[in-house]
Motif scaffolding. Structure first.
Motif, mmCIF file in Angstrom:
data_model
loop_
_atom_site.group_PDB
_atom_site.id
_atom_site.type_symbol
_atom_site.label_atom_id
_atom_site.label_comp_id
_atom_site.label_asym_id
_atom_site.label_seq_id
_atom_site.Cartn_x
_atom_site.Cartn_y
_atom_site.Cartn_z
ATOM 1 N N SER A 1 0.804 -1.222 0.000
ATOM 2 C CA SER A 1 0.000 0.000 0.000
ATOM 3 C C SER A 1 0.837 1.272 0.000
ATOM 4 N N GLY A 2 2.036 1.258 0.591
ATOM 5 C CA GLY A 2 2.882 2.444 0.557
ATOM 6 C C GLY A 2 3.316 2.781 -0.860
ATOM 7 N N ALA A 3 3.747 1.758 -1.606
ATOM 8 C CA ALA A 3 4.136 1.964 -2.999
ATOM 9 C C ALA A 3 2.941 2.395 -3.842
ATOM 10 N N ILE A 4 1.788 1.776 -3.592
ATOM 11 C CA ILE A 4 0.580 2.109 -4.347
ATOM 12 C C ILE A 4 0.108 3.508 -4.006
ATOM 13 N N ALA A 5 0.298 3.936 -2.754
ATOM 14 C CA ALA A 5 -0.027 5.309 -2.386
ATOM 15 C C ALA A 5 0.806 6.288 -3.212
ATOM 16 N N GLY A 6 2.075 5.929 -3.485
ATOM 17 C CA GLY A 6 2.905 6.759 -4.343
ATOM 18 C C GLY A 6 2.324 6.869 -5.743
ATOM 19 N N VAL A 7 1.809 5.765 -6.255
ATOM 20 C CA VAL A 7 1.154 5.768 -7.569
ATOM 21 C C VAL A 7 -0.058 6.697 -7.546
ATOM 22 N N MET A 8 -0.805 6.651 -6.451
ATOM 23 C CA MET A 8 -1.982 7.512 -6.318
ATOM 24 C C MET A 8 -1.580 8.983 -6.270
ATOM 25 N N GLY B 1 4.065 7.445 1.502
ATOM 26 C CA GLY B 1 4.128 6.963 0.136
ATOM 27 C C GLY B 1 3.433 7.909 -0.832
ATOM 28 N N PHE B 2 2.295 8.448 -0.399
ATOM 29 C CA PHE B 2 1.543 9.382 -1.252
ATOM 30 C C PHE B 2 2.377 10.621 -1.578
ATOM 31 N N PHE B 3 2.979 11.222 -0.545
ATOM 32 C CA PHE B 3 3.774 12.425 -0.780
ATOM 33 C C PHE B 3 5.078 12.101 -1.508
ATOM 34 N N ALA B 4 5.601 10.892 -1.295
ATOM 35 C CA ALA B 4 6.786 10.474 -2.051
ATOM 36 C C ALA B 4 6.451 10.407 -3.534
ATOM 37 N N GLY B 5 5.278 9.857 -3.855
ATOM 38 C CA GLY B 5 4.855 9.787 -5.252
ATOM 39 C C GLY B 5 4.683 11.167 -5.867
ATOM 40 N N LEU B 6 4.097 12.078 -5.089
ATOM 41 C CA LEU B 6 3.947 13.454 -5.571
ATOM 42 C C LEU B 6 5.308 14.074 -5.888
ATOM 43 N N LEU B 7 6.248 13.928 -4.965
ATOM 44 C CA LEU B 7 7.568 14.539 -5.137
ATOM 45 C C LEU B 7 8.351 13.911 -6.282
ATOM 46 N N LEU B 8 8.260 12.580 -6.408
ATOM 47 C CA LEU B 8 8.995 11.902 -7.473
ATOM 48 C C LEU B 8 8.438 12.235 -8.853
ATOM 49 N N ALA B 9 7.132 12.456 -8.933
ATOM 50 C CA ALA B 9 6.499 12.779 -10.221
ATOM 51 C C ALA B 9 6.544 14.272 -10.521
#
Length: 247
Positions: A130-137, A199-207
């Motif tokens: 779910s942490g990785a998927i939160a990044g996708v979200m 994970g969500f904020f990591a996804g935001l920052l990476l994208a």
């Protein structure tokens, strides 16, 4: 409120997303038969799940990575894979297969580190994608904030499917993680809320760099926050099962 699909078709086959789903399912099936064996499961968690206190002591560092491929039960697995199936294909389409895989794994590791920072002395094993998927979200929110997502609303015995913009669904989901995290007991187990938020904020920052290269706010003005492909449309077909009247 539970998402069941989006109206955002992908422009290419999401091979990495399908592969990640298959890997998670196969790994879960490899130990599902031992779920009732406490000794076997404890050994599995100690070897491969992330236990924050151990990682804080610089032990079992590999578990920050391996834990994202383990799940605590069938419903845990099914829920995570549904979210990955809904949101993963479009992010993979945007990033490309190779970059998407690296993005997914990085989001999972950063989510694990967020959990580690907030609960460094916890002895509770942490597992799940779910942490990785939160990044996708998080990346999905950045690129397609107004894509429609069908959510299933259940109120006692009332079931309703309602299409809403992705940003509303994702904002509500993120708020629930914050609320849950503030009231969670680190030693009680349950949901790793801060891993989800991290994970969500990591996804935001990476994208974010790619979003900026596409114009940043100008990208939203140009696309109106909508997907680049025509919106998928669904319709419900009336059941052919004959109706039986009571007498």
């Amino acid at each position: 409120m539970f998402p069941i699909r989006d109206h955002n078709p992908s422009g290419r086959t999401p091979y990495v997303t399908y592969a990640l789903i298959a890997i998670n399912v196969v790994i879960f099936l490899s130990y599902a038969g031992n779920m009732s064996d406490i000794r076997a499961m404890n050994a599995l968690w100690i070897d491969w799940a992330m236990i924050p206190a151990r990682v804080s002591n610089v032990e079992a560092l590999h578990t920050v990575f391996t834990s994202m491929f383990l799940h605590g039960g069938f419903l845990h697995l099914a829920g995570n894979m549904l979210f990955l199936y809904i949101f993963g294909d479009n992010v993979e389409d945007t990033l490309g297969h190779g970059k998407y895989l690296l993005f997914y794994l990085a989001s999972g590791v950063l989510a694990g580190l967020a959990h580690l920072i907030t609960e460094p002395n916890s002895m509770v094993p942490t597992v799940g994608a779910s942490g990785a998927i939160a990044g996708v979200m998080g990346a999905y929110l950045l690129f397609f904030p107004k894509a429609k997502v069908d959510i299933l609303i259940i109120i006692v015995v009332v079931f309703k499917v309602l299409p809403i913009p992705a940003w509303i669904m994702l904002a509500v989901w993120l708020a629930m993680q914050f609320i849950g995290g503030l009231g969670a007991d680190p030693q009680a187990g349950g949901v790793a809320y801060w891993a989800h938020s991290g994970g969500f904020f990591a996804g935001l920052l990476l994208a974010f760099p790619l979003w900026l290269r596409r114009g940043g706010p100008a990208f939203w003005d140009r696309t109106q926050g909508l997907p680049p492909h025509p919106e998928a449309r669904y319709r419900f077909v009336e059941s052919r099962v004959p109706k039986v009247r009571k007498r």
